[in-house]
Design an enzyme around this catalytic site. Structure first.
Site, PDB file in Angstrom:
ATOM      1  N   PRO A  11       0.009  -0.517  -2.153  1.00 52.69           N
ATOM      2  CA  PRO A  11      -0.286  -0.593  -3.155  1.00 52.69           C
ATOM      3  C   PRO A  11      -1.346   0.455  -3.693  1.00 52.69           C
ATOM      4  CG  PRO A  11      -1.060  -2.433  -2.141  1.00 52.69           C
ATOM      5  CD  PRO A  11      -0.137  -1.893  -1.348  1.00 52.69           C
ATOM      6  N   ASN A  12      -1.401   1.130  -4.679  1.00 50.07           N
ATOM      7  CA  ASN A  12      -2.082   2.032  -5.312  1.00 50.07           C
ATOM      8  C   ASN A  12      -2.072   3.458  -4.780  1.00 50.07           C
ATOM      9  OD1 ASN A  12      -3.667   0.365  -7.253  1.00 50.07           O
ATOM     10  ND2 ASN A  12      -4.444  -0.457  -5.369  1.00 50.07           N
ATOM     11  N   ARG A  19      -7.053  10.244  -8.166  1.00 54.12           N
ATOM     12  CA  ARG A  19      -8.385   9.597  -7.870  1.00 54.12           C
ATOM     13  C   ARG A  19      -9.135   9.508  -6.697  1.00 54.12           C
ATOM     14  NH1 ARG A  19      -8.874   5.303 -11.808  1.00 54.12           N
ATOM     15  NH2 ARG A  19     -11.268   5.355 -10.999  1.00 54.12           N
ATOM     16  N   TYR A  24      -9.500  10.248  -0.591  1.00 50.82           N
ATOM     17  CA  TYR A  24      -8.012  10.155  -0.058  1.00 50.82           C
ATOM     18  C   TYR A  24      -7.489  11.618  -0.209  1.00 50.82           C
ATOM     19  CZ  TYR A  24      -8.387   5.329  -0.254  1.00 50.82           C
ATOM     20  OH  TYR A  24      -8.826   3.781  -0.088  1.00 50.82           O
ATOM     21  N   ASN A  75       1.815   2.890   5.698  1.00 54.85           N
ATOM     22  CA  ASN A  75       0.498   2.869   5.077  1.00 54.85           C
ATOM     23  C   ASN A  75       0.411   1.680   4.160  1.00 54.85           C
ATOM     24  OD1 ASN A  75      -2.149   2.726   3.902  1.00 54.85           O
ATOM     25  ND2 ASN A  75      -2.024   4.958   3.655  1.00 54.85           N
ATOM     26  N   ALA A  78      -4.216  -1.830   0.661  1.00 56.22           N
ATOM     27  CA  ALA A  78      -4.955  -3.025   1.156  1.00 56.22           C
ATOM     28  C   ALA A  78      -4.327  -4.105   1.507  1.00 56.22           C
ATOM     29  CB  ALA A  78      -5.603  -3.535  -0.275  1.00 56.22           C
ATOM     30  N   HIS A  81      -5.139  -5.571   5.265  1.00 52.80           N
ATOM     31  CA  HIS A  81      -6.340  -6.583   5.729  1.00 52.80           C
ATOM     32  C   HIS A  81      -5.800  -7.757   5.263  1.00 52.80           C
ATOM     33  CE1 HIS A  81      -8.022  -2.348   5.958  1.00 52.80           C
ATOM     34  NE2 HIS A  81      -7.676  -2.364   4.428  1.00 52.80           N
ATOM     35  N   ASP A  88       4.705 -10.333   9.864  1.00 53.27           N
ATOM     36  CA  ASP A  88       5.926 -11.147  10.155  1.00 53.27           C
ATOM     37  C   ASP A  88       7.031 -10.344  10.053  1.00 53.27           C
ATOM     38  OD1 ASP A  88       4.373 -13.301  10.777  1.00 53.27           O
ATOM     39  OD2 ASP A  88       4.792 -14.380   9.151  1.00 53.27           O
ATOM     40  N   GLU A  99       1.027   2.669  12.455  1.00 53.35           N
ATOM     41  CA  GLU A  99       0.162   2.110  11.081  1.00 53.35           C
ATOM     42  C   GLU A  99      -0.774   3.532  10.942  1.00 53.35           C
ATOM     43  OE1 GLU A  99      -2.242  -1.175  11.888  1.00 53.35           O
ATOM     44  OE2 GLU A  99      -3.497  -0.845  10.149  1.00 53.35           O
ATOM     45  N   HIS A 101      -3.672   5.079   8.277  1.00 53.02           N
ATOM     46  CA  HIS A 101      -4.725   4.982   6.891  1.00 53.02           C
ATOM     47  C   HIS A 101      -5.125   6.527   6.809  1.00 53.02           C
ATOM     48  CE1 HIS A 101      -4.352   1.005   7.163  1.00 53.02           C
ATOM     49  NE2 HIS A 101      -4.555   0.926   8.443  1.00 53.02           N
ATOM     50  N   ILE A 102      -5.188   6.834   5.746  1.00 50.62           N
ATOM     51  CA  ILE A 102      -5.615   8.423   5.266  1.00 50.62           C
ATOM     52  C   ILE A 102      -7.247   8.240   5.631  1.00 50.62           C
ATOM     53  CG2 ILE A 102      -6.103   9.915   3.454  1.00 50.62           C
ATOM     54  CD1 ILE A 102      -3.457   8.394   2.043  1.00 50.62           C
ATOM     55  N   SER A 103      -7.757   7.293   5.190  1.00 48.51           N
ATOM     56  CA  SER A 103      -9.360   7.411   5.449  1.00 48.51           C
ATOM     57  C   SER A 103      -9.765   6.669   6.662  1.00 48.51           C
ATOM     58  CB  SER A 103     -10.059   6.428   4.455  1.00 48.51           C
ATOM     59  OG  SER A 103      -9.742   5.057   4.194  1.00 48.51           O
ATOM     60  N   ARG A 108     -15.864   2.431   6.821  1.00 51.89           N
ATOM     61  CA  ARG A 108     -16.079   1.770   5.424  1.00 51.89           C
ATOM     62  C   ARG A 108     -16.304   0.513   5.622  1.00 51.89           C
ATOM     63  NH1 ARG A 108     -10.864   3.622   2.323  1.00 51.89           N
ATOM     64  NH2 ARG A 108     -12.212   2.922   0.434  1.00 51.89           N
ATOM     65  N   ARG A 112     -12.373  -3.721   5.581  1.00 49.98           N
ATOM     66  CA  ARG A 112     -11.410  -2.891   6.076  1.00 49.98           C
ATOM     67  C   ARG A 112     -11.187  -2.499   7.454  1.00 49.98           C
ATOM     68  NH1 ARG A 112     -10.278  -0.357   1.077  1.00 49.98           N
ATOM     69  NH2 ARG A 112     -11.870  -0.323  -0.167  1.00 49.98           N
TER      70      ARG A 112
HETATM   71  O1  CA2 Z   1      -6.989   4.740   4.075  1.00 53.63           O
HETATM   72  C1  CA2 Z   1      -6.343   4.255   3.688  1.00 53.63           C
HETATM   73  O2  CA2 Z   1      -5.100   5.022   3.912  1.00 53.63           O
HETATM   74  C2  CA2 Z   1      -6.042   2.898   3.336  1.00 53.63           C
HETATM   75  O3  CA2 Z   1      -4.883   2.194   3.646  1.00 53.63           O
HETATM   76  C3  CA2 Z   1      -5.859   3.063   1.687  1.00 53.63           C
HETATM   77  C4  CA2 Z   1      -6.151   1.804   0.958  1.00 53.63           C
HETATM   78  C5  CA2 Z   1      -7.219   0.756   1.197  1.00 53.63           C
HETATM   79  O4  CA2 Z   1      -7.146  -0.273   0.645  1.00 53.63           O
HETATM   80  C6  CA2 Z   1      -7.166   0.842   2.751  1.00 53.63           C
HETATM   81  O5  CA2 Z   1      -8.256   0.198   3.294  1.00 53.63           O
HETATM   82  C7  CA2 Z   1      -7.309   2.151   3.656  1.00 53.63           C
HETATM   83  C8  CA2 Z   1      -6.167   2.155  -0.685  1.00 53.63           C
HETATM   84  C9  CA2 Z   1      -5.135   2.851  -1.258  1.00 53.63           C
HETATM   85  C10 CA2 Z   1      -5.586   3.354  -2.456  1.00 53.63           C
HETATM   86  O6  CA2 Z   1      -5.190   4.637  -2.738  1.00 53.63           O
HETATM   87  C11 CA2 Z   1      -5.886   5.414  -3.677  1.00 53.63           C
HETATM   88  C12 CA2 Z   1      -5.431   6.714  -3.751  1.00 53.63           C
HETATM   89  C13 CA2 Z   1      -6.109   7.381  -4.754  1.00 53.63           C
HETATM   90  C14 CA2 Z   1      -6.902   6.814  -5.608  1.00 53.63           C
HETATM   91  C15 CA2 Z   1      -7.239   5.428  -5.764  1.00 53.63           C
HETATM   92  C16 CA2 Z   1      -6.480   4.605  -4.914  1.00 53.63           C
END
Ligand code: CA2
Length: 145
Positions: A11-12, A19, A24, A75, A78, A81, A88, A99, A101-103, A108, A112
């Site tokens: 998601p997202n 954003r 990111y 990836n 959210a 978590h 499963d 797995e 994660h970009i960040s 954080r 997370r």
């Molecule tokens: O760091 C990551 O890749 C995450 O998986 C990104 C998730 C976050 O919930 C994880 O804790 C860490 C959020 C993805 C949201 O992506 C966005 C990208 C650009 C702008 C807003 C949200």
């Protein structure tokens, strides 16, 4: 063409590059897909990158991967978590799972720091930015060799 490596995004992540660039980066998911296709070609692999905001859709894709994908880079956003259901589904998949994660999630918020997916992942990458997708592909290539 070989069986593809599936790159799943939760998601997202469709908002990548639009954003929160400080967290990111500025590349879009389309940019990532194009770069991964190039890296995969160099490695003699094929890739398919998908994104969904829906947990059930991600689970359906992981189930399909049981017969359709050589490996999974995920990836989960959210859902990392929160989702025992994604864990499963991954537990029912036999190929390599990375797995990603970009960040740097461990720097954080504490919510997370916990990942259900890590209980299944063969490798976990965090904080390398979108470059992590290339590295994950290279690593999955060595696992598949
Ligand atoms: O760091 C990551 O890749 C995450 O998986 C990104 C998730 C976050 O919930 C994880 O804790 C860490 C959020 C993805 C949201 O992506 C966005 C990208 C650009 C702008 C807003 C949200």
């Amino acid at each position: 063409m070989s069986t593809p490596v599936l790159i799943l995004n939760g998601p997202n992540l469709n908002l990548l590059g639009q954003r929160e660039p400080e967290t990111y980066g500025r590349e879009t998911l389309q940019d990532v897909a194009a770069r991964c296709a190039g890296v995969a070609e160099d490695l003699g692999l094929s890739v398919e990158l998908r994104q969904s905001n829906h947990e059930g859709q991600l689970i359906d894709w992981i189930q399909e991967a049981r017969t359709e994908a050589a490996g999974i880079i995920i990836n989960p956003g959210a859902y990392t978590h929160t989702s025992i259901a994604i864990l499963d589904a991954l537990n029912a998949y036999e190929g390599p799972v990375i797995e990603l994660h970009i960040s740097q999630v461990h720097r954080r918020e504490s919510f997370r720091h916990q990942s259900y997916v890590s209980r299944r992942a063969d490798a976990v990458m965090a904080g390398v930015g979108v470059h992590g997708y290339d590295l994950a592909l290279r690593h999955i290539a060595t696992l598949l060799a």
